[in-house]
Design an enzyme around this catalytic site. Structure first.
Site: not given
Ligand code: AHR
Length: 667
Positions: A56, A254, A385-386
């Site tokens: 990321e 994220c 993602n989340e």
């Molecule tokens: O890895 C950091 C963050 O943790 C990521 O962006 C997210 O998916 C999670 O909350």
């Protein structure tokens, strides 16, 4: 050897023997540990994808990290157009440097610099770029400066200088724009660095008289990964390649979601000519008030084509994660109406065509134009993602129907939210399992204890139906520990214990990736992280070495291992898993001693070759807070040794707080 040194050596040996005796005494007082391994009994295949990488653009992982561009705000597209730049001039003349915005003509790269000078020379009018917390310059290395320009008549030259910490010039060259006309041209010049400087600056001095438009002012080292111009930092990619990862998850995290939908990651904006990729604020710019990063933007120089290429280079299966029509629920939680998801779903379908489509297909053609006629062999993607809640399930269903009806064998990964338990998790986990979703992405950022207690988490998961993708995890120290000190041995050892459970259950958990991957030591937002970098170097945290040991010792078949006839899931702090590699005919045992004492252990192996030797890679440290650093990059890293096997038993004294990977040749 001098007398005093002999005495000293004797003393050290005596103390050492005493300490050993003590640990033997302690351990003889406790139950002995006998591990039994059934090498011929394959429980399940180890998926080739089991151990992978999560990438990321957080912690300046891409811009200011693996993407080797050294100029910050090269195209003047940050919200403040001159952020990162300082104007230098002897005397201000109105209008000699203008930032022109031609949004109506060029929506993706609207701004450029217009320079008008008369009799300028080095020192009289110029711009300094500060780089990403400085520019890393290495003595003897070449650097390529390039710019887009247009001029109606010749007159201005660009004198480029690399500037060291005492303002000394450590490399220079002059670029004379060669062409005239109304179209933008690109021109480059090579500079050789005469000194090493981790925090250099770049100066562009304008010489002569006239008017010139400039854009995409760029500097790359010549030693990028695979020597690709405009490519990636070779040292950072090498760290990834060395892990032999099974997959590469990108671009997050994220960042996929965005703070709002306008700020979401849109892969179509990240392909094609670099100058046409719109710069966007990085969501980590504003996320944490205690770690402000006002200069964090995404240029998308590392875009989806480059991610696919990186995956291919390091032998990893590509695993893109796409926005599902929902922005980050910790931020705005903005959602696209279910009836208006078409553009989002189309992005997903088009991505499959971009990766795999024929050279004549619309998106396959774009891949071909970028230099990759061969497909990237994309087999899976994550939707969201989340994300969580019924609103996620609704949107996921729309994606699933559209993708599966066109590509029935394509695998989809669904989110189970932010946590590995609780109401949100239960709702999604239950629903997704009912729907027989291919993969459920579980995330756990938890204290070390959680990882130890959950080493058997997947022992009771159903073997049929949905598989698990442990898509983001890391053991987190308490908040009193900050920055790179969080990437310590405790975090890594707890993860190792937990990972024995993932490996043992790889019939269920088919992919796993530690997160986040990279952190710039001068610009991080989130810790712990697997690899820490500055402008010139990088080092692996203890977690890096744990992840790498699992990944390069993946094997092909999971085989049973017991500790005193019970599952090896934490008795006396011992955790173990075992695989056989059918190709090389090796048994590979991973065993963690998460206790403060050495533990004498016997490993009974029926099928070892006679006279076999066990090759051991051991990570051990009594100090759980120990970290690696630029000064001591391998303080906690594997040490190799070998031990003869007697009969069918390997006897080992497992050091306190140790992770051991044992390789034994089979008959
Ligand atoms: O890895 C950091 C963050 O943790 C990521 O962006 C997210 O998916 C999670 O909350």
């Amino acid at each position: 050897m001098k007398h005093s040194s002999i005495r000293q050596a004797f003393l050290v040996t005596a103390i050492f023997s005493f300490v050993n005796l003590m640990s033997y005494t302690t351990c003889s007082a406790q139950a002995s540990s006998t591990f039994k391994i059934e090498t011929a009994n394959s429980i399940s295949k180890v998926p080739a994808t089991l151990w992978g990488i999560f990438f990321e653009d957080i912690n300046f992982g891409a811009d200011g990290g693996i993407y080797a561009e050294l100029i910050k705000n090269r195209s003047f597209e940050f919200d403040k157009p001159l952020m990162g730049w300082t104007i230098k001039r002897k005397k201000a003349i109105e209008g000699e440097l203008l930032i022109i915005n031609q949004k109506e003509i060029n929506a993706t790269n609207p701004r450029y610099l217009q320079v008008s000078t008369s009799n300028a020379n080095t020192g009289s009018l110029g711009l300094i770029n500060e780089g990403f917390k400085g520019i890393g310059i290495q003595k003897g290395l070449g650097y390529d400066f390039s710019t887009l320009y247009r001029q109606t008549s010749k007159g201005i030259k660009l004198h480029i200088q690399l500037i060291g910490k005492n303002d000394q010039v450590i490399g220079e060259a002059t670029l004379t724009p060669a062409e005239t006309g109304t179209a933008w041209k690109k021109q480059s010049i090579h500079l050789n660095a005469t000194e090493t400087e981790p925090k250099a600056k770049l100066a562009i001095w304008f010489e002569g008289s006239g008017k010139i438009d400039l854009d995409m002012l760029s500097l790359f080292p010549e030693d990028t990964w695979m020597k690709r111009p405009g490519g990636l930092r070779a040292d950072m990619v090498q760290m990834l390649a060395d892990m032999k990862p099974g997959f590469l998850r990108f671009p997050g995290g994220c960042i996929v979601e965005g703070t709002d939908l306008a700020n979401r990651y849109q892969w179509k904006n990240t392909i094609g000519p670099i100058a046409e990729r719109p710069t966007m604020i990085n969501r980590w710019n504003t996320e944490f008030a205690h770690r402000p990063s006002p200069d964090y933007y995404q240029t998308f120089g590392l875009g989806f084509f480059e991610y696919f290429q990186l995956a291919e280079d390091i032998g990893a299966a590509p695993l893109p994660i796409l926005n599902c029509g929902m922005a980050c629920q910790f931020n705005t939680g903005e959602v696209a109406a279910v009836t208006e998801l078409d553009p989002y779903v189309q992005d997903a379908l088009d991505l499959i065509e971009f990766a795999n489509g024929d050279v004549n297909s619309k998106w396959g053609k774009k891949r071909t134009e970028m230099g990759h006629p061969k497909p990237f062999n994309l087999k899976m993607m994550g939707i969201g993602n989340e994300n969580w809640g019924p609103q996620y399930l609704e949107r996921l269903q729309v994606f699933t129907e559209a993708i599966k009806s066109k590509y029935p064998d394509f695998k989809l990964i669904a989110s189970s939210g932010t946590d590995p338990d609780g109401e949100r998790f239960d709702l999604l986990n239950n629903e997704l399992r009912k729907q027989n979703t291919d993969f459920i992405d579980e995330h756990y950022y938890r204290p070390a204890d959680w990882f130890l207690k959950n080493a058997a988490r997947y022992d009771s998961y159903p073997r049929q139906g949905s598989k698990v993708f442990a898509g983001e995890y890391a053991a987190h120290a308490d908040k009193a520990i900050v920055g790179s000190d969080r990437s310590n041995w405790q975090s890594a050892l707890a993860a190792a214990a937990f990972m024995t459970g993932l490996e043992r259950n790889s019939a269920v958990v088919q992919m796993a990736s530690y997160a986040p991957l990279f952190a710039n030591i001068n610009a991080w937002q989130w810790a712990p992280d697997m690899i820490w970098v500055d402008n010139l170097q990088c080092y692996g945290s203890p977690d890096y070495y744990v992840q790498k040991l699992f990944s390069v010792n993946k094997g092909t078949d999971v085989v049973p291992i017991t500790l005193n006839d019970k599952p090896a899931t934490g008795q006396n702090g011992l955790y173990a898993s075992a695989v056989v590699d059918q190709t090389s005919k090796m048994l590979i045992i991973k065993v963690v001693n998460y206790s403060d004492r050495a533990q004498q252990s016997d490993f009974n192996i029926k099928d070892s070759k006679s006279q076999a030797t066990a090759e051991i890679a051991e990570m051990a440290d009594m100090e759980l807070k120990r970290v690696n650093s630029f000064a001591t990059p391998i303080a906690v890293s594997p040490k190799k040794s070998s031990v003869k096997i007697k009969g069918q038993t390997l006897s080992l004294n497992l050091k306190p707080y140790s992770f051991n990977v044992i390789r034994i040749a089979l008959k």
